[in-house]
Scaffold this active site. Structure first.
Site, short mmCIF file in Angstrom:
data_model
loop_
_atom_site.label_atom_id
_atom_site.label_comp_id
_atom_site.label_asym_id
_atom_site.label_seq_id
_atom_site.Cartn_x
_atom_site.Cartn_y
_atom_site.Cartn_z
N GLU A 46 0.84 -1.20 0.00
CA GLU A 46 0.00 0.00 0.00
C GLU A 46 0.87 1.26 0.00
O GLU A 46 0.58 2.24 -0.67
CB GLU A 46 -0.91 0.03 1.25
CG GLU A 46 -1.76 -1.21 1.46
CD GLU A 46 -1.08 -2.22 2.39
OE1 GLU A 46 0.12 -2.50 2.20
OE2 GLU A 46 -1.76 -2.71 3.30
N CYS A 70 -1.67 -2.67 7.49
CA CYS A 70 -1.12 -2.89 8.82
C CYS A 70 -1.47 -1.75 9.77
O CYS A 70 -1.62 -0.59 9.35
CB CYS A 70 0.40 -3.05 8.75
SG CYS A 70 1.29 -1.63 8.06
N CYS A 80 0.51 1.47 7.20
CA CYS A 80 -0.27 1.65 5.97
C CYS A 80 -1.66 2.19 6.30
O CYS A 80 -2.23 2.95 5.51
CB CYS A 80 -0.36 0.34 5.20
SG CYS A 80 1.24 -0.18 4.56
#
Ligand SMILES: [Zn+2]
Length: 138
Positions: A46, A70, A80
């Site tokens: 990401e 995460c 992320c």
């Protein structure tokens, strides 16, 4: 899902998942994509995709990721989940909730929803995302 194809490109790792992510605009055009470890050994999919957005507006974009973003990470200070929140992307589509392998309880989905981001899970793709994404034993 194209994000799964990206996840297959990830360099193998025994200590991290292989993840693919794509950011798509309102009209279905791809804005950016990335996958685990494509920039450096610690970059997340990401994060990689978001780093390539340039000046495109993400107000109506969707980020597709094979794995839940995460909410805790060892390798970088910013998760992320935080990167997605900071980007203003209003919609996140994931195939696989992070299993309790490296992080006991990933809160990515909950944190995004608390901040008003729409999270869509695709359970029919979970097995495939997991098969591609599990760390290799090498
Ligand atoms: Zn991450």
């Amino acid at each position: 899902m194209k994000a799964i194809e990206l996840a297959k490109k990830c360099p193998p790792s025994s200590t991290a998942f292989s993840v693919g992510a794509i950011i798509v605009g309102k009209d279905g055009n791809e804005i950016a994509s990335g996958y685990s470890r494509d920039i450096d050994l610690h970059v997340h999919a990401e994060e990689s995709a978001l780093s390539r957005v340039g000046d495109a507006s993400l107000r109506e974009a969707t980020i597709y990721s094979t794995l839940e973003p995460c909410s805790f990470r060892k390798s970088r200070p910013t998760t992320c989940t935080d990167l997605i929140l900071a980007s203003g992307i209003p919609r996140v589509v994931i195939a696989w909730r992070e299993p309790s392998l490296f992080v006991a309880d990933c809160q990515g989905v909950e944190l995004l929803q608390e901040r008003g981001v729409e999270v869509v899970e695709l359970p029919e793709l979970t097995d495939l995302a997991a098969a591609v994404g599990m760390p290799t034993s090498r």
